[in-house]
Motif scaffolding. Structure first.
Motif, PDB file in Angstrom:
ATOM      1  N   SER A 166      -6.410  74.447  47.575  1.00 30.12           N
ATOM      2  CA  SER A 166      -6.298  74.773  46.159  1.00 30.12           C
ATOM      3  C   SER A 166      -6.757  76.200  45.888  1.00 30.12           C
ATOM      4  CB  SER A 166      -7.133  73.784  45.342  1.00 30.12           C
ATOM      5  OG  SER A 166      -7.004  74.031  43.964  1.00 30.12           O
TER       6      SER A 166
ATOM      7  N   TYR B 120       4.674  76.017  46.231  1.00 27.66           N
ATOM      8  CA  TYR B 120       4.427  74.926  45.285  1.00 27.66           C
ATOM      9  C   TYR B 120       4.664  73.573  45.959  1.00 27.66           C
ATOM     10  CZ  TYR B 120       3.874  78.047  41.286  1.00 27.66           C
ATOM     11  OH  TYR B 120       3.401  78.996  40.401  1.00 27.66           O
TER      12      TYR B 120
ATOM     13  N   TYR C  78      -2.004  67.927  47.342  1.00 24.87           N
ATOM     14  CA  TYR C  78      -2.600  66.968  46.411  1.00 24.87           C
ATOM     15  C   TYR C  78      -2.077  65.555  46.654  1.00 24.87           C
ATOM     16  CZ  TYR C  78      -4.230  71.047  43.775  1.00 24.87           C
ATOM     17  OH  TYR C  78      -4.849  72.216  43.401  1.00 24.87           O
TER      18      TYR C  78
ATOM     19  N   GLN D 164      -4.177  62.641  44.936  1.00 23.06           N
ATOM     20  CA  GLN D 164      -4.381  63.268  43.630  1.00 23.06           C
ATOM     21  C   GLN D 164      -3.018  63.547  42.987  1.00 23.06           C
ATOM     22  OE1 GLN D 164      -7.166  66.576  43.849  1.00 23.06           O
ATOM     23  NE2 GLN D 164      -8.395  65.555  45.416  1.00 23.06           N
TER      24      GLN D 164
ATOM     25  N   ASP E  54      -1.875  63.069  39.964  1.00 23.88           N
ATOM     26  CA  ASP E  54      -1.863  63.726  38.655  1.00 23.88           C
ATOM     27  C   ASP E  54      -1.927  65.244  38.815  1.00 23.88           C
ATOM     28  OD1 ASP E  54      -1.712  61.325  37.334  1.00 23.88           O
ATOM     29  OD2 ASP E  54      -3.874  61.159  37.001  1.00 23.88           O
ATOM     30  N   LYS E  55      -2.757  65.704  39.756  1.00 23.46           N
ATOM     31  CA  LYS E  55      -2.853  67.142  40.006  1.00 23.46           C
ATOM     32  C   LYS E  55      -1.541  67.681  40.572  1.00 23.46           C
ATOM     33  CE  LYS E  55      -7.755  68.175  40.577  1.00 23.46           C
ATOM     34  NZ  LYS E  55      -8.771  68.791  41.468  1.00 23.46           N
TER      35      LYS E  55
ATOM     36  N   LYS F  72       1.448  66.539  39.959  1.00 23.68           N
ATOM     37  CA  LYS F  72       2.406  66.630  38.854  1.00 23.68           C
ATOM     38  C   LYS F  72       2.061  67.796  37.926  1.00 23.68           C
ATOM     39  CE  LYS F  72       4.988  63.729  35.644  1.00 23.68           C
ATOM     40  NZ  LYS F  72       4.891  64.510  34.424  1.00 23.68           N
ATOM     41  N   GLU F  73       0.772  68.010  37.685  1.00 26.83           N
ATOM     42  CA  GLU F  73       0.352  69.140  36.853  1.00 26.83           C
ATOM     43  C   GLU F  73       0.766  70.466  37.483  1.00 26.83           C
ATOM     44  OE1 GLU F  73      -3.826  68.764  36.326  1.00 26.83           O
ATOM     45  OE2 GLU F  73      -3.685  66.944  35.095  1.00 26.83           O
ATOM     46  N   LEU F  74       0.682  70.538  38.816  1.00 30.39           N
ATOM     47  CA  LEU F  74       1.087  71.761  39.506  1.00 30.39           C
ATOM     48  C   LEU F  74       2.575  72.022  39.291  1.00 30.39           C
ATOM     49  CD1 LEU F  74       0.404  74.092  41.432  1.00 30.39           C
ATOM     50  CD2 LEU F  74       0.922  72.564  43.342  1.00 30.39           C
TER      51      LEU F  74
ATOM     52  N   GLU G  15       4.385  71.004  36.778  1.00 33.04           N
ATOM     53  CA  GLU G  15       4.594  71.362  35.372  1.00 33.04           C
ATOM     54  C   GLU G  15       4.145  72.785  35.062  1.00 33.04           C
ATOM     55  OE1 GLU G  15       2.406  68.240  33.540  1.00 33.04           O
ATOM     56  OE2 GLU G  15       4.088  66.809  33.564  1.00 33.04           O
ATOM     57  N   SER G  16       3.266  73.341  35.904  1.00 33.59           N
ATOM     58  CA  SER G  16       2.776  74.702  35.678  1.00 33.59           C
ATOM     59  C   SER G  16       3.657  75.767  36.325  1.00 33.59           C
ATOM     60  CB  SER G  16       1.351  74.841  36.231  1.00 33.59           C
ATOM     61  OG  SER G  16       1.354  74.847  37.664  1.00 33.59           O
TER      62      SER G  16
END
Length: 243
Positions: free
Chosen positions: A69, A88, A95, A100, A102-103, A105-107, A109-110
């Motif tokens: 990370s 990515y 993750y 992990q 959720d992390k 998916k957040e990556l 989305e970012s």
């Protein structure tokens, strides 16, 4: 010290040190990859996108989430290498392997650009490993839009439904596959013998020496069945005698 000296020599002679690092990463040698990276920094070897693919991959396979990370968050600002789609995808794998999701998916989305199918498929694979059916369904919807004729998405989703006993959902996926004219592509295996490569898939009937192969398989099956009920070592000789 000896290992560092050898790695330093490898860096000097390697035409692409990043590829060297990626090779070690693929074999799970995170410590060696870290040493290589530090030696590259010390020797002022130019860093490229392959360098960081190898580095993040190594940390992903070793379960070193914090280290991976940190690289993701600093490779552009500290090392001047912009993140590509591959980085990515490696981050999602980092993750995802650690559970992990959720992390991961957040990556996604970012991301400053639209994620491709490789990124979504990486997350879908992680969902399968950790049994997150809710997220898997959401990820699959993105894949169906990105590559509606990619059979592997349907197969993976169908397999997950089967594993959870969700038979009606599995039937829906298979019906969609059928309506779209999609079939599961069989897996292939290769073996090289005497400088000749032979390829096979499940229930293959096209190999020119098919009869010999299936006869040997029949003999081996007989031997295995007899060995399961007897410890007589003479049974092993049936392979050479053909009985």
């Amino acid at each position: 010290m000896m290992q560092e000296s050898l790695l330093k020599r490898q860096i000097r002679v390697a035409p692409c040190p990043g590829t060297l690092m990626f090779g070690y990463a693929q074999h799970g040698q995170a410590q060696t990859v870290t040493i290589l990276f530090n030696e590259m920094l010390e020797l002022k070897v130019p860093l490229d996108h392959i360098t960081f693919i190898g580095l993040i991959t190594a940390y992903s396979h070793a379960g070193l989430v914090d280290e991976g990370s940190e690289i993701l968050n600093t490779m552009e600002t500290r090392y001047g290498v912009p993140l590509r789609m591959e980085h990515y995808a490696c981050g999602v794998d980092l993750y995802g392997r650690a559970g992990q999701l959720d992390k991961a998916k957040e990556l996604i989305e970012s991301m400053p650009f639209e994620p491709d199918a490789m990124v979504w498929m990486t997350l879908l694979g992680a969902c399968r490993i950790h049994g997150n059916m809710e997220l898997a369904s959401d990820v699959a919807s993105h894949l169906f839009m990105a590559e509606p004729r990619e059979h592997s998405t349907y197969v993976l989703l169908s397999s997950m439904y089967s594993g959870l006993g969700m038979w009606s959902d599995r039937a829906i996926v298979q019906r969609v596959m059928k309506n779209r004219g999609l079939n599961k592509v069989p897996g292939w295996s290769w073996i090289e013998m005497m400088n000749e490569v032979h390829s096979f898939n499940a229930e293959d009937r096209l190999h020119p020496r098919m009869d010999e192969i299936y006869e040997m398989l029949r003999i081996l099956l007989q031997v295995a069945q007899r060995l399961s009920s007897s410890e007589d070592e003479e049974i092993l000789m049936t392979i050479s005698s053909g009985t």
